[in-house]
Enzyme design. Structure first.
Site, short mmCIF file in Angstrom:
data_model
loop_
_atom_site.label_atom_id
_atom_site.label_comp_id
_atom_site.label_asym_id
_atom_site.label_seq_id
_atom_site.Cartn_x
_atom_site.Cartn_y
_atom_site.Cartn_z
N TYR A 131 -6.60 2.87 6.01
CA TYR A 131 -6.87 2.53 7.41
C TYR A 131 -7.94 1.44 7.56
CZ TYR A 131 -4.77 7.20 7.69
OH TYR A 131 -3.96 8.30 7.53
N HIS A 158 -5.48 9.46 0.70
CA HIS A 158 -5.41 8.60 1.89
C HIS A 158 -6.12 9.20 3.11
CE1 HIS A 158 -3.62 5.72 4.77
NE2 HIS A 158 -3.28 5.00 3.71
N HIS A 207 3.80 -2.03 3.24
CA HIS A 207 3.79 -0.68 2.69
C HIS A 207 5.13 -0.43 2.02
CE1 HIS A 207 0.54 -0.48 5.63
NE2 HIS A 207 0.06 0.55 4.95
N HIS A 260 -6.10 3.19 -4.09
CA HIS A 260 -6.06 3.44 -2.64
C HIS A 260 -6.41 4.90 -2.33
CE1 HIS A 260 -4.99 1.98 1.29
NE2 HIS A 260 -3.89 2.72 1.43
N ASP A 276 0.82 -1.20 0.00
CA ASP A 276 0.00 0.00 0.00
C ASP A 276 0.86 1.26 0.00
OD1 ASP A 276 -2.17 -1.66 0.23
OD2 ASP A 276 -2.98 -0.72 2.04
N ASP A 277 0.23 2.36 -0.41
CA ASP A 277 0.67 3.74 -0.19
C ASP A 277 1.73 4.25 -1.15
OD1 ASP A 277 -1.08 3.55 1.90
OD2 ASP A 277 0.32 4.14 3.46
#
Length: 268
Positions: free
Chosen positions: A173, A130, A228, A126, A75-76
């Site tokens: 989250y 965020h 991540h 995503h 992710d991210d």
């Protein structure tokens, strides 16, 4: 971007597995020029009609994985300094993963987005920035989803569209509302949670992260794993983690979309 610290590691009882079409690996998917690598064991096709939401940390069902099968997700990103190291580790072991990209950094680093795809990995979405999606109005949440998808698609294909070429999405989250879940399901977009995670949003040494995630995987036996790629500690442990998988008989499953997403009325 980090996950909430209140998301603690707890055991979650497995629900009923949803049926999913299991695709045969296309030619070359498991080929590797080196014989001593972990490799990618098989390809699993996933679509929103049969698996609208997966991941036992958020939902009562997950993907139909056999014992010692894992799905690697990140992710991210993209964040070139560390994403490049993660990609190098995956390439060394001929492993394919799924990257859930944030739209803002994707728009800033389109070459890295293209590289992720070029090296055979799946790109999911995503949001744009965020946010805590359950804490904002529905219209703003929808804009976050659409703007993030459009930025990822622009970076990847040079076309701004809110209809994703790969209809995979993960909430920041792991926070979402039922209305948001309904929206994505109506659009044919699979929502991913995770079955276990490395807690790499917490401050720890790379060795601690490696110990934590391998212990959790040994306890779970299989599952969708969350990392991540912008985290330096995750990039640092990835070669050792992949060796752990290889040495302990785990097999990596690569995810691909199993059906076309629904056309969004706002696509452009």
């Amino acid at each position: 971007m980090t996950k909430m610290h209140r998301l603690k590691w707890t055991s979650t009882s497995a629900g009923l597995l949803l049926a999913a079409a299991i695709g045969m690996a296309p030619a070359g998917a498991t080929d590797c020029p080196r014989n001593d690598t972990l490799g990618t064991s098989r390809v699993l096709s996933v679509d929103a009609k049969t698996t609208p939401q997966v991941g036992l940390k958020s939902f009562p069902q997950t993907l139909p994985l056999a014992d010692r099968e894992v799905v690697l997700t990140f992710d991210d990103g993209p964040y070139p300094p560390t994403t490049a190291k993660v990609l190098a580790a995956l390439a060394q072991e001929c492993v394919r993963a799924t990257f859930f990209l944030i739209g803002l950094p994707a728009s800033e680093h389109p070459d890295m987005v293209k590289r992720i795809a070029r090296e055979g990995h799946t790109i999911g979405h995503h949001t744009w920035s965020h946010p805590f999606m359950a804490r904002i109005p529905f219209d703003k949440a929808k804009t976050e989803i659409d703007r993030g998808i459009a930025a990822d698609e622009m970076a990847l294909h040079g076309v701004s569209t809110t209809t994703p070429s790969t209809p995979f999405f993960r909430f920041p989250y792991f926070e979402q509302t039922q209305a948001q879940l309904d929206l994505l399901q109506a659009r044919g977009i699979v929502v991913f949670g995770a079955d276990l995670w490395a807690s790499d949003w917490d401050e720890m040494a790379p060795e601690q992260e490696l110990k934590l995630v391998t212990e959790r995987l040994a306890a779970a036996g299989k599952g969708i794993i969350l990392f991540h790629d912008p985290k330096a500690r995750t990039a640092a442990i990835m070669p050792a983690f992949l060796r752990y998988l290889r040495d302990n008989g785990y097999r990596v499953v690569h995810l691909v979309p199993g059906g076309p997403p629904q056309k969004n009325a706002d696509a452009h």
